[in-house]
Design a protein around this motif. Sequence first.
Motif, short mmCIF file in Angstrom:
data_model
loop_
_atom_site.label_atom_id
_atom_site.label_comp_id
_atom_site.label_asym_id
_atom_site.label_seq_id
_atom_site.Cartn_x
_atom_site.Cartn_y
_atom_site.Cartn_z
N ASN A 109 -103.61 -21.41 70.40
CA ASN A 109 -103.75 -20.04 70.14
C ASN A 109 -104.50 -19.35 71.11
OD1 ASN A 109 -104.99 -17.72 68.73
ND2 ASN A 109 -105.79 -18.64 67.35
N ASN A 110 -103.60 -18.70 72.18
CA ASN A 110 -104.26 -18.20 73.41
C ASN A 110 -105.11 -16.93 73.16
OD1 ASN A 110 -103.04 -19.98 75.10
ND2 ASN A 110 -101.06 -18.68 75.63
N ARG A 111 -104.95 -16.20 72.05
CA ARG A 111 -105.69 -15.31 71.68
C ARG A 111 -107.08 -15.56 71.59
NH1 ARG A 111 -104.28 -10.10 70.65
NH2 ARG A 111 -105.72 -8.49 69.50
N GLN A 112 -107.22 -16.67 70.63
CA GLN A 112 -108.53 -17.19 70.39
C GLN A 112 -109.22 -17.58 71.63
OE1 GLN A 112 -110.39 -17.36 67.15
NE2 GLN A 112 -111.78 -17.50 68.73
N LYS A 113 -108.45 -18.28 72.41
CA LYS A 113 -109.05 -18.95 73.54
C LYS A 113 -109.28 -17.73 74.52
CE LYS A 113 -107.45 -22.37 75.54
NZ LYS A 113 -106.61 -23.52 76.64
N GLY A 114 -108.76 -16.74 74.70
CA GLY A 114 -109.00 -15.57 75.58
C GLY A 114 -110.28 -14.66 74.97
#
Length: 174
Positions: A109-114
């Motif tokens: 989940n790149n959005r969450q990581k970002g």
Amino acid sequence: KKKARYQFVLAQLYQEVGNGDQASYNFSQVVKSPASYEMRFQAQIQKALSATGGSLVLRKELNKMLKDPKNMEYKDQMYFALAEIDMKEGLVAEAKTNYSRSAFYSVKNNRQKGVSYLKLGDLNFDEKDYLSAQKYYDSCVQVLPEEYGDYEKVKAKAEGLSGLVIHYETYIHE
């Protein structure tokens, strides 16, 4: 299941207008419903994010969920919710730890990581730790999609701090 979906949407609307109590109540109703596991899980997370009180109970629920093997792929969201509870209570050090855990466990989940990197960058920037803030903002720009609402602001901040970091490191080296 259809009623649960409507209640979830209603809770999101209450959350959007800042009515945390009503949002939390409606998310609780979704958690108790026969909705899909994914929807009940998301309702539990959103309930924690929108709650205005009862953080001790929410922490217990989230920590219990963290131990459940079927929630392994959602650890990033649970740690993020814990960090948001920490921030509401003014526990900045604990929030940083949980935001870091959120970024660490965010594999798919790149959005969450970002978003987790962005929160860490903002916390460090507010504390005037610009070196750490720049690294978090830079990481944030690397993983957030360009469609993210404040992407350009974050990118500009990362680039601005990058110049500062280069000059600071030169100063330290010399």
